[in-house]
Design a protein around this motif. Structure first.
Motif, PDB file in Angstrom:
ATOM      1  N   HIS A  99     -20.326 -25.584   2.854  1.00  0.00           N
ATOM      2  CA  HIS A  99     -20.388 -24.768   1.636  1.00  0.00           C
ATOM      3  C   HIS A  99     -21.624 -25.679   0.259  1.00  0.00           C
ATOM      4  N   VAL A 116     -19.199 -21.546  -8.481  1.00  0.00           N
ATOM      5  CA  VAL A 116     -18.902 -21.049  -7.326  1.00  0.00           C
ATOM      6  C   VAL A 116     -19.426 -21.693  -6.296  1.00  0.00           C
ATOM      7  N   MET A 117     -19.413 -21.025  -5.385  1.00  0.00           N
ATOM      8  CA  MET A 117     -19.474 -22.063  -3.618  1.00  0.00           C
ATOM      9  C   MET A 117     -19.319 -20.418  -2.837  1.00  0.00           C
ATOM     10  N   ALA A 118     -20.423 -20.823  -1.548  1.00  0.00           N
ATOM     11  CA  ALA A 118     -20.555 -19.847  -0.344  1.00  0.00           C
ATOM     12  C   ALA A 118     -20.666 -20.345   1.008  1.00  0.00           C
ATOM     13  N   GLY A 163     -27.897 -16.079  -7.152  1.00  0.00           N
ATOM     14  CA  GLY A 163     -27.072 -16.821  -8.385  1.00  0.00           C
ATOM     15  C   GLY A 163     -28.108 -17.964  -8.728  1.00  0.00           C
ATOM     16  N   ALA A 216     -26.949 -16.161  -0.949  1.00  0.00           N
ATOM     17  CA  ALA A 216     -26.947 -16.397  -1.975  1.00  0.00           C
ATOM     18  C   ALA A 216     -27.544 -16.203  -2.905  1.00  0.00           C
ATOM     19  N   ARG A 252     -22.319 -14.808   3.136  1.00  0.00           N
ATOM     20  CA  ARG A 252     -22.853 -14.082   1.881  1.00  0.00           C
ATOM     21  C   ARG A 252     -21.693 -14.123   1.075  1.00  0.00           C
ATOM     22  N   GLN A 253     -20.163 -15.173   1.931  1.00  0.00           N
ATOM     23  CA  GLN A 253     -19.341 -14.848   0.787  1.00  0.00           C
ATOM     24  C   GLN A 253     -19.045 -15.321  -0.525  1.00  0.00           C
ATOM     25  N   VAL A 254     -19.154 -15.172  -1.695  1.00  0.00           N
ATOM     26  CA  VAL A 254     -19.462 -16.008  -2.834  1.00  0.00           C
ATOM     27  C   VAL A 254     -17.567 -16.193  -2.797  1.00  0.00           C
ATOM     28  N   ARG A 255     -17.286 -17.502  -3.047  1.00  0.00           N
ATOM     29  CA  ARG A 255     -16.049 -18.174  -3.997  1.00  0.00           C
ATOM     30  C   ARG A 255     -15.883 -18.184  -5.487  1.00  0.00           C
ATOM     31  N   LEU A 261     -23.361 -19.076 -11.152  1.00  0.00           N
ATOM     32  CA  LEU A 261     -23.630 -17.291 -11.469  1.00  0.00           C
ATOM     33  C   LEU A 261     -24.327 -17.123 -12.519  1.00  0.00           C
TER      34      LEU A 261
END
Length: 192
Positions: A68, A80-82, A56, A54, A88-91, A73
């Motif tokens: 994860h 956040v976590m990925a 960040g 990611a 590659r989906q940042v939550r 950011l």
């Protein structure tokens, strides 16, 4: 057991702030390689290539199940976590006007500890994980940074504003955080 260091990354860009996955097989680190600085994952034995996770800030922890990585950011400092599976989906975990960072999940996977300046100074807070909206508890009372869980999840350490290492014990009841008063850790330490 060897006393010889082995180089892990070979990109000319700076690589720093590594965190281990719980199984010890991979390292997640921050790098300034490529067009945008970001997080990369690399096998700890040095084989293979580093894969971008990611964009960040540097990572602060990997979840106990190893799936994860937690980080903030760059810029707004939301926590956040990925996933480490290449998706590659940042939550988002915490998105507030205040700064939240140094998130770390307890070894049992039930709690998220982090630092926030929402009170005007950095303090340590705890929330349920992964449902961070289900509660929030203030742990430190005179400032705090750098939370770290004890291996059995029943004690949380942090650095107080004056540099003392503090410990906070708790006993979960009905999904709530019931905390004992924070106390200076037995072997008093000062962190610079």
């Amino acid at each position: 057991a060897r006393r010889t260091l082995s180089r892990l990354t070979f990109d000319p860009a700076p690589d720093f702030a590594p965190v281990w996955t719980p199984d010890g097989r991979r390292l997640v680190f921050f790098s300034q390689r490529g067009r945008e600085p970001g997080l990369f994952v690399q096998l700890a034995d040095g084989t293979g290539t580093a894969e971008r996770v990611a964009t960040g800030a540097p990572p602060t922890a990997v979840t106990p199940d190893g799936t994860h990585v937690l980080f903030a950011l760059t810029g707004n400092q939301d926590l956040v976590m990925a996933p480490l599976d290449g998706a590659r989906q940042v939550r988002p975990l915490l998105t507030h006007p205040s700064l939240e960072h140094n998130g770390i999940v307890s070894p049992d996977g039930r709690w998220l500890a982090y630092e926030s300046d929402s009170s005007g100074r950095f303090e340590i807070y705890v929330r349920p994980f992964p449902d961070v909206a289900a509660g929030q508890w203030l742990i430190s009372t005179g400032g705090g940074t750098r939370p770290l869980w004890a291996p059995r999840s029943q004690e949380l350490f942090y650095v107080a504003a004056g540099g003392a290492l503090m410990a906070s014990r708790f006993a979960p009841r009905d999904g709530a955080w019931n905390v004992s008063r924070s106390a200076t850790a037995r072997n008093r330490a000062s962190i610079g």
